[in-house]
Design a protein around this motif. Sequence first.
Motif, PDB file in Angstrom:
ATOM      1  N   ASP A  79       0.837  -1.202   0.000  1.00 40.94           N
ATOM      2  CA  ASP A  79       0.000   0.000   0.000  1.00 40.94           C
ATOM      3  C   ASP A  79       0.873   1.254   0.000  1.00 40.94           C
ATOM      4  OD1 ASP A  79      -2.548   1.347   0.144  1.00 40.94           O
ATOM      5  OD2 ASP A  79      -2.010   1.824   2.232  1.00 40.94           O
ATOM      6  N   ARG A  80       1.931   1.211   0.774  1.00 36.95           N
ATOM      7  CA  ARG A  80       2.845   2.356   0.835  1.00 36.95           C
ATOM      8  C   ARG A  80       3.494   2.604  -0.531  1.00 36.95           C
ATOM      9  NH1 ARG A  80       6.812   1.671   5.602  1.00 36.95           N
ATOM     10  NH2 ARG A  80       4.876   1.906   6.744  1.00 36.95           N
ATOM     11  N   GLU A  81       3.897   1.526  -1.207  1.00 33.74           N
ATOM     12  CA  GLU A  81       4.505   1.665  -2.535  1.00 33.74           C
ATOM     13  C   GLU A  81       3.505   2.210  -3.545  1.00 33.74           C
ATOM     14  OE1 GLU A  81       6.705  -1.085  -5.907  1.00 33.74           O
ATOM     15  OE2 GLU A  81       6.403  -1.869  -3.885  1.00 33.74           O
ATOM     16  N   GLN A  82       2.255   1.771  -3.464  1.00 33.55           N
ATOM     17  CA  GLN A  82       1.221   2.271  -4.368  1.00 33.55           C
ATOM     18  C   GLN A  82       0.989   3.759  -4.143  1.00 33.55           C
ATOM     19  OE1 GLN A  82      -2.542   0.381  -3.883  1.00 33.55           O
ATOM     20  NE2 GLN A  82      -3.488   1.454  -5.593  1.00 33.55           N
ATOM     21  N   GLN A  83       0.950   4.188  -2.889  1.00 30.79           N
ATOM     22  CA  GLN A  83       0.772   5.612  -2.601  1.00 30.79           C
ATOM     23  C   GLN A  83       1.955   6.427  -3.125  1.00 30.79           C
ATOM     24  OE1 GLN A  83       0.163   5.937   1.599  1.00 30.79           O
ATOM     25  NE2 GLN A  83      -1.988   5.328   1.506  1.00 30.79           N
ATOM     26  N   PHE A  84       3.164   5.877  -2.999  1.00 30.37           N
ATOM     27  CA  PHE A  84       4.356   6.573  -3.499  1.00 30.37           C
ATOM     28  C   PHE A  84       4.302   6.720  -5.010  1.00 30.37           C
ATOM     29  CE2 PHE A  84       8.826   6.461  -4.953  1.00 30.37           C
ATOM     30  CZ  PHE A  84       9.266   7.635  -4.376  1.00 30.37           C
ATOM     31  N   ASN A  85       3.873   5.674  -5.718  1.00 35.25           N
ATOM     32  CA  ASN A  85       3.756   5.751  -7.178  1.00 35.25           C
ATOM     33  C   ASN A  85       2.709   6.783  -7.593  1.00 35.25           C
ATOM     34  OD1 ASN A  85       5.722   3.841  -7.577  1.00 35.25           O
ATOM     35  ND2 ASN A  85       4.279   2.142  -7.757  1.00 35.25           N
ATOM     36  N   GLU A  86       1.595   6.826  -6.888  1.00 35.40           N
ATOM     37  CA  GLU A  86       0.561   7.819  -7.199  1.00 35.40           C
ATOM     38  C   GLU A  86       1.067   9.238  -6.947  1.00 35.40           C
ATOM     39  OE1 GLU A  86      -2.856   6.749  -4.919  1.00 35.40           O
ATOM     40  OE2 GLU A  86      -3.284   4.957  -6.120  1.00 35.40           O
ATOM     41  N   LEU A  87       1.847   9.409  -5.892  1.00 36.23           N
ATOM     42  CA  LEU A  87       2.406  10.728  -5.585  1.00 36.23           C
ATOM     43  C   LEU A  87       3.389  11.154  -6.675  1.00 36.23           C
ATOM     44  CD1 LEU A  87       2.643  13.040  -3.513  1.00 36.23           C
ATOM     45  CD2 LEU A  87       4.541  11.765  -2.498  1.00 36.23           C
ATOM     46  N   GLU A  88       4.212  10.230  -7.166  1.00 35.88           N
ATOM     47  CA  GLU A  88       5.135  10.553  -8.253  1.00 35.88           C
ATOM     48  C   GLU A  88       4.380  10.962  -9.514  1.00 35.88           C
ATOM     49  OE1 GLU A  88       7.627   7.130  -8.765  1.00 35.88           O
ATOM     50  OE2 GLU A  88       9.222   8.008  -7.549  1.00 35.88           O
ATOM     51  N   LEU A  89       3.300  10.240  -9.834  1.00 35.25           N
ATOM     52  CA  LEU A  89       2.502  10.590 -11.005  1.00 35.25           C
ATOM     53  C   LEU A  89       1.865  11.970 -10.857  1.00 35.25           C
ATOM     54  CD1 LEU A  89       0.717   7.242 -11.937  1.00 35.25           C
ATOM     55  CD2 LEU A  89       2.398   8.494 -13.283  1.00 35.25           C
ATOM     56  N   GLN A  90       1.399  12.274  -9.662  1.00 37.21           N
ATOM     57  CA  GLN A  90       0.771  13.571  -9.416  1.00 37.21           C
ATOM     58  C   GLN A  90       1.806  14.686  -9.541  1.00 37.21           C
ATOM     59  OE1 GLN A  90      -0.905  13.969  -5.524  1.00 37.21           O
ATOM     60  NE2 GLN A  90      -2.165  15.727  -6.071  1.00 37.21           N
ATOM     61  N   GLN A  91       2.996  14.503  -9.001  1.00 41.26           N
ATOM     62  CA  GLN A  91       4.037  15.526  -9.099  1.00 41.26           C
ATOM     63  C   GLN A  91       4.480  15.706 -10.546  1.00 41.26           C
ATOM     64  OE1 GLN A  91       7.126  14.289  -6.420  1.00 41.26           O
ATOM     65  NE2 GLN A  91       6.132  15.195  -4.628  1.00 41.26           N
ATOM     66  N   ALA A  92       4.564  14.585 -11.263  1.00 39.79           N
ATOM     67  CA  ALA A  92       4.978  14.695 -12.671  1.00 39.79           C
ATOM     68  C   ALA A  92       3.934  15.454 -13.476  1.00 39.79           C
ATOM     69  CB  ALA A  92       5.199  13.299 -13.244  1.00 39.79           C
ATOM     70  N   SER A  93       2.666  15.246 -13.207  1.00 41.92           N
ATOM     71  CA  SER A  93       1.627  15.958 -13.949  1.00 41.92           C
ATOM     72  C   SER A  93       1.597  17.437 -13.575  1.00 41.92           C
ATOM     73  CB  SER A  93       0.267  15.320 -13.711  1.00 41.92           C
ATOM     74  OG  SER A  93      -0.136  15.520 -12.379  1.00 41.92           O
ATOM     75  N   LEU A  94       1.946  17.784 -12.354  1.00 42.26           N
ATOM     76  CA  LEU A  94       1.994  19.190 -11.946  1.00 42.26           C
ATOM     77  C   LEU A  94       3.165  19.907 -12.596  1.00 42.26           C
ATOM     78  CD1 LEU A  94       1.092  19.060  -8.141  1.00 42.26           C
ATOM     79  CD2 LEU A  94      -0.280  19.973 -10.002  1.00 42.26           C
ATOM     80  N   LEU A  95       4.273  19.198 -12.791  1.00 40.16           N
ATOM     81  CA  LEU A  95       5.446  19.808 -13.391  1.00 40.16           C
ATOM     82  C   LEU A  95       5.353  19.865 -14.907  1.00 40.16           C
ATOM     83  CD1 LEU A  95       8.229  18.235 -11.153  1.00 40.16           C
ATOM     84  CD2 LEU A  95       7.325  20.554 -11.070  1.00 40.16           C
ATOM     85  N   GLY A  96       4.354  19.251 -15.483  1.00 40.23           N
ATOM     86  CA  GLY A  96       4.148  19.331 -16.918  1.00 40.23           C
ATOM     87  C   GLY A  96       4.816  18.220 -17.689  1.00 40.23           C
ATOM     88  N   ALA A  97       5.344  17.256 -17.027  1.00 39.02           N
ATOM     89  CA  ALA A  97       5.957  16.141 -17.748  1.00 39.02           C
ATOM     90  C   ALA A  97       4.853  15.254 -18.294  1.00 39.02           C
ATOM     91  CB  ALA A  97       6.860  15.349 -16.808  1.00 39.02           C
ATOM     92  N   PRO A  98       5.096  14.618 -19.422  1.00 37.42           N
ATOM     93  CA  PRO A  98       4.053  13.730 -19.950  1.00 37.42           C
ATOM     94  C   PRO A  98       3.854  12.542 -19.004  1.00 37.42           C
ATOM     95  CG  PRO A  98       6.066  13.506 -21.225  1.00 37.42           C
ATOM     96  CD  PRO A  98       6.262  14.657 -20.266  1.00 37.42           C
ATOM     97  N   PRO A  99       2.602  12.164 -18.751  1.00 37.63           N
ATOM     98  CA  PRO A  99       2.373  11.049 -17.828  1.00 37.63           C
ATOM     99  C   PRO A  99       2.874   9.740 -18.415  1.00 37.63           C
ATOM    100  CG  PRO A  99       0.329  11.722 -18.872  1.00 37.63           C
ATOM    101  CD  PRO A  99       1.379  12.707 -19.293  1.00 37.63           C
ATOM    102  N   THR A 100       3.538   8.998 -17.584  1.00 37.22           N
ATOM    103  CA  THR A 100       4.043   7.701 -18.008  1.00 37.22           C
ATOM    104  C   THR A 100       3.364   6.631 -17.179  1.00 37.22           C
ATOM    105  OG1 THR A 100       5.847   7.812 -16.426  1.00 37.22           O
ATOM    106  CG2 THR A 100       6.295   8.623 -18.649  1.00 37.22           C
ATOM    107  N   ALA A 101       3.242   5.479 -17.782  1.00 37.86           N
ATOM    108  CA  ALA A 101       2.626   4.376 -17.049  1.00 37.86           C
ATOM    109  C   ALA A 101       3.638   3.872 -16.017  1.00 37.86           C
ATOM    110  CB  ALA A 101       2.273   3.256 -18.016  1.00 37.86           C
ATOM    111  N   PRO A 102       3.136   3.519 -14.813  1.00 33.92           N
ATOM    112  CA  PRO A 102       4.061   3.019 -13.801  1.00 33.92           C
ATOM    113  C   PRO A 102       4.655   1.681 -14.240  1.00 33.92           C
ATOM    114  CG  PRO A 102       1.797   2.801 -13.044  1.00 33.92           C
ATOM    115  CD  PRO A 102       1.781   3.566 -14.347  1.00 33.92           C
ATOM    116  N   ALA A 103       5.914   1.492 -13.894  1.00 32.84           N
ATOM    117  CA  ALA A 103       6.596   0.252 -14.260  1.00 32.84           C
ATOM    118  C   ALA A 103       5.988  -0.907 -13.473  1.00 32.84           C
ATOM    119  CB  ALA A 103       8.073   0.362 -13.968  1.00 32.84           C
ATOM    120  N   SER A 104       5.564  -1.902 -14.204  1.00 30.01           N
ATOM    121  CA  SER A 104       4.994  -3.060 -13.515  1.00 30.01           C
ATOM    122  C   SER A 104       6.085  -4.064 -13.237  1.00 30.01           C
ATOM    123  CB  SER A 104       3.888  -3.682 -14.372  1.00 30.01           C
ATOM    124  OG  SER A 104       4.451  -4.106 -15.598  1.00 30.01           O
ATOM    125  N   LYS A 105       5.939  -4.761 -12.157  1.00 28.54           N
ATOM    126  CA  LYS A 105       6.960  -5.728 -11.738  1.00 28.54           C
ATOM    127  C   LYS A 105       6.584  -7.098 -12.158  1.00 28.54           C
ATOM    128  CE  LYS A 105       8.590  -3.084  -7.842  1.00 28.54           C
ATOM    129  NZ  LYS A 105       8.823  -3.025  -6.449  1.00 28.54           N
TER     130      LYS A 105
END
Length: 105
Positions: A79-105
């Motif tokens: 759950d902690r890792e999922q929240q961290f990935n969502e936070l990275e996606l949110q920060q990337a979208s705020l900075l204007g970077a194109p959204p990328t799909a999270p790397a699946s394991k």
Amino acid sequence: MAAQPKRGGVSLPERRPVSKPESNILARITSSPIVSRGKQAASDAAFVSRKLIRSTGKAAWIAGTTFLILVVPLIIEMDREQQFNELELQQASLLGAPPTAPASK
């Protein structure tokens, strides 16, 4: 002094003579081998069920504590890792970077 009867006491009923077990039908039935085998079977069934319940309780305790020690921390970390990935996606979208799909394991 003459012995006087006690007052306020409880008097017991007079005892009836005990009849012979052979003449009493209830005594013959309760002393029969079928009844004694039934009592033994009931006693054995109660013993086995008590042992089964006790061992089931022990197994449930072992399974529960194992779950708490091994599985719950894993769930929390996922759950902690999922929240961290969502936070990275949110920060990337705020900075204007194109959204990328999270790397699946």
